[in-house]
Motif scaffolding. Structure first.
Motif, short mmCIF file in Angstrom:
data_model
loop_
_atom_site.label_atom_id
_atom_site.label_comp_id
_atom_site.label_asym_id
_atom_site.label_seq_id
_atom_site.Cartn_x
_atom_site.Cartn_y
_atom_site.Cartn_z
N ILE A 338 0.84 -1.20 0.00
CA ILE A 338 0.00 0.00 0.00
C ILE A 338 0.87 1.25 0.00
CG2 ILE A 338 -1.62 1.33 1.38
CD1 ILE A 338 -2.88 -1.32 2.26
N LEU A 339 1.91 1.26 0.85
CA LEU A 339 2.80 2.41 0.90
C LEU A 339 3.55 2.59 -0.43
CD1 LEU A 339 4.28 2.05 4.50
CD2 LEU A 339 2.66 3.76 3.70
N ALA A 340 3.93 1.46 -1.05
CA ALA A 340 4.63 1.54 -2.33
C ALA A 340 3.72 2.15 -3.40
CB ALA A 340 5.13 0.17 -2.76
N VAL A 341 2.45 1.71 -3.42
CA VAL A 341 1.50 2.26 -4.39
C VAL A 341 1.30 3.75 -4.14
CG1 VAL A 341 -0.90 2.19 -5.16
CG2 VAL A 341 0.34 0.05 -4.76
N GLY A 386 -9.57 5.13 1.00
CA GLY A 386 -10.31 3.95 1.46
C GLY A 386 -9.38 2.86 1.95
N ILE A 387 -8.28 2.66 1.20
CA ILE A 387 -7.30 1.66 1.63
C ILE A 387 -6.67 2.05 2.96
CG2 ILE A 387 -5.10 0.57 1.03
CD1 ILE A 387 -5.87 0.85 -1.91
N ASN A 388 -6.36 3.36 3.10
CA ASN A 388 -5.72 3.86 4.31
C ASN A 388 -6.57 3.58 5.54
OD1 ASN A 388 -3.69 5.25 5.77
ND2 ASN A 388 -4.98 7.08 5.81
N GLY A 389 -7.88 3.54 5.31
CA GLY A 389 -8.77 3.25 6.44
C GLY A 389 -8.63 1.84 6.96
#
Length: 702
Positions: A338-341, A386-389
């Protein structure tokens, strides 16, 4: 036709603009590809690092658990050996065994008097009568010992394997395996621990020990052998020891296996049964290295490690499910992706902005394309929100005054509020005055210009203490002005509590070893206590650091542990030792190192114990160190040990007076550090020092 052949004029400006645009496009695409490649490489390294750290943590935990259980079983086996050795050193057993060995008749009548041959020669008859008169007392003594030490049966056999004393009503003949163990003990003179096997008493194992003739006889080989049978199941027995540990297991399961003639067997700790199993992959003579392999007895893949219990064919193996162990790893991988994206998208945005500024605002076509790109990025940002959530680590952004402008779902769950309720509140309203005050200190560092700050903070959430590692970084606009502070909260409560448990485990290990010294030899235990009090007083008088004082205290408690393995006749000999006896005595340092080397003290305890017999002039042992090569804790222990030995009475002399003992130490300036001796003198002038000296003088002589 001529007009059709006329060349059309070329718009040089259009061509130049097109070529420039093509170069800018190529530059932007190339930069973006390189940036994405770098982010991908970083993600790969982070994933690999996470996996390595996971396996290192599991390896360390497995080693601690294996060592804990091996030490517990080894301590019990050695305790039983020592107890049995003290019994066999009693004159009544050595003399009786020697007399049986000298008797030429059938010794089987000692446990079956009805088989006695009354037609024996008078000399044999007298010798047999003498032996049989002692049998009842010997049987009662052996039976009382077995009951006291938890053995279910005991028997004594001669060197040929014939039983002549037994605690059992009916004594079966020795099996072939028992005969081989008896022959091995007679041949080597060393005790043997048998594998676990099934008997009429259930699952048991044997302790087979040599019985030597009295010291005045010239025969050096054992004349008889003591077989002690101990149940495996039940309170304080092998099964309970293997299943009990002072260390948190964290999902590990313990397996007990043993090597037999034709392979390996597993002891089912729950049902108390034995079953044949395949040899674990990678097993060596003494260790099972940490790795992924099939579980002992089959089933799923596991992380496992093991070690053989010294002096036995028993193994302790710790296993943890491979799939269960990697749940946290997969979650970490998801966060990294997720962080890479997110980083890739941010880089794409930066490259796009830079590209747009190079081309210029006047190019409407490129500007339109940039607006389209921003729209795409906006859509992707919503997706990322949304992903961060779903990220489990709490994330927040505050302004310079400490007011929350954004928090993710995990942050809201941690403080028992919704993100919407938190946004607009300051840190004092969310965490309370004291915590907010501490958090603002790190915020101020970001405001003052620091790129990033990482702190460890204790925060109470929902009436429960949590340990967080908080990483903070400034969020700046294009002009470099600080617009906010981003904080990522990583909950490290489990790691901190694990470290605290590790420290408690080391203290428990030290206390257990001290109790073992006192149980084996009360004199050594008393010496350690008095020596420890003196050594701590010296260390504090010298102004040593808290770490050195703790090292001295722990090392003094364990300083005599190696002498448990020195022959008692050498340890307690009055007067000077011979050269051979000195070499035997000096081995106590190596014994101590073997006992302590695998214990993670987090302090240089082993180094202090190993060096305490060194002398400044290089005449000490075991390494002949000189001067500054000897650590200060070891110098303190050397003086404390020498003074304690002189201050305590011995069987061949009274306690040496304090003044004389100090004088001897001062005269030996080539052996002992003068500053340490001077500090000892100051300690002995205090009321506490006088109390220690009185305690030493009143102790029982060895």
């Amino acid at each position: 036709m001529a007009q059709n052949m006329t060349p059309q004029p070329v718009d040089i400006a259009t061509v130049g603009t097109t070529q420039k645009r093509s170069r800018l496009v190529a530059f932007g695409v190339g930069t973006l590809i390189v940036a994405v490649a770098l982010v991908s490489f970083w993600a790969y390294k982070e994933v690999r690092s996470t996996e390595v750290k996971l396996e290192e943590r599991l390896s360390d935990r497995a080693k601690i658990l294996v060592d804990d259980r091996v030490a517990a079983v080894d301590t019990q086996v050695n305790g039983l050996k020592n107890a049995a050795s003290r019994l066999l050193e009693a004159p009544m057993f050595t003399f009786f065994a020697a007399e049986v060995n000298n008797y030429k008749g059938d010794i089987g009548v000692l446990i079956a008097p009805e088989k006695r041959d009354n037609g024996a020669a008078p000399a044999d008859k007298d010798a047999l009568d003498k032996l049989m008169d002692n049998v009842p007392l010997m049987v009662v003594t052996l039976r009382d010992f077995c009951q006291g030490e938890g053995f279910v049966a005991g028997r004594i056999v001669n060197a040929q394997g014939n039983t002549y004393l037994s605690t059992m009503a009916t004594t079966p003949a020795l099996s072939d395996a028992e005969q081989r163990r008896v022959a091995s003990v007679v041949e080597t003179g060393k005790a043997v621990v048998s594998p676990v096997y099934t008997s009429s008493f259930g699952l048991v194992h044997d302790l087979v020990l040599p019985i030597f003739p009295p010291a005045f006889e010239t025969q050096a080989r054992p004349v008889s052998v003591l077989l002690l049978t101990k149940a495996v199941t039940g309170k304080n027995n092998l099964s309970e020891l293997v299943q009990t540990t002072t260390v948190a297991g964290e999902g590990f399961a313990v397996k007990f296996i043993q090597k037999i003639t034709d392979g390996y067997e597993k002891l089912e700790l729950g049902s108390g049964s034995l079953s044949k199993v395949a040899a674990p992959a990678g097993i060596t003579e003494d260790t099972l290295p940490f790795g992924v392999r099939l579980s002992v007895g089959g089933g799923e893949d596991v992380y496992s490690a093991g070690r053989r219990i010294p002096g036995t064919d028993w193994w302790i193996v710790q296993e943890r499910s491979y799939l269960a162990s990697r749940i946290d790893y997969h979650e970490a991988v998801q966060r990294i992706i997720i962080l890479a994206v997110l980083a890739s998208l941010v880089l794409a945005l930066v490259v796009s902005v830079f590209w747009w500024r190079l081309v210029g605002k006047e190019q409407e076509e490129i500007a339109g394309q940039f607006r389209d790109l921003c729209g795409v990025i906006g859509d992707q940002k919503q997706l990322l929100d949304g992903i961060n959530g779903t990220i489990k680590d709490p994330i927040s952004m505050t302004d310079e005054t400490g007011v929350y402008r954004y928090v993710n779902k995990a942050f809201g769950l941690a403080v028992s509020r919704s993100p919407e309720e938190v946004e607009g509140l300051d840190t004092k309203a969310v965490f309370g005055f004291d915590t907010a005050k501490r958090l603002r200190i790190s915020d101020q560092k970001i405001i003052d210009g620091a790129d990033s700050v990482t702190i460890d903070e204790t925060i109470w959430l929902q009436s429960k203490r949590h340990f967080f590692q908080i990483s903070k970084a400034g969020l700046k606009d294009e002009e470099g002005k600080l617009t906010g502070i981003v904080s990522v909260f990583r909950d490290i409560t489990a790691q901190v509590e694990a470290q605290e448990r590790g420290s408690r485990m080391v203290q428990q290990t030290i206390h257990a070893l001290v109790r073992a010294i006192e149980a084996s030899d009360p004199f050594l235990g008393g010496h350690s206590r008095i020596m420890g009090q003196i050594a701590v007083g010296i260390a504090k008088t010298l102004g040593l650091s808290n770490r050195d004082v703790a090292t001295v205290e722990a090392a003094a408690s364990l300083s005599q542990i190696g002498k448990m393995f020195v022959p008692r006749e050498v340890l307690t000999k009055p007067g000077a030792l011979t050269e051979d006896e000195k070499k035997i005595m000096e081995q106590h340092v190596e014994y101590a190192r073997e006992v302590l080397k695998d214990i993670e003290f987090e302090l240089p305890v082993l180094e202090a114990v190993y060096q305490m017999n060194e002398r400044l002039d290089g005449e000490g042992y075991p390494q002949k160190l000189t001067g500054e090569q000897i650590g200060m804790p070891a110098r303190v222990l050397a003086v404390a040990n020498a003074f304690t030995a002189m201050a305590r009475p011995r069987s061949y002399r009274a306690a040496i007076p304090v003044e004389k003992a100090l004088s001897i130490l001062k005269e030996d300036s080539s052996d002992y550090d003068a500053s340490v001796v001077s500090a000892l003198g100051k300690v002995l002038q205090t009321p506490e020092g006088e109390r220690i000296v009185a305690q030493a003088a009143a102790s029982q002589a060895l």
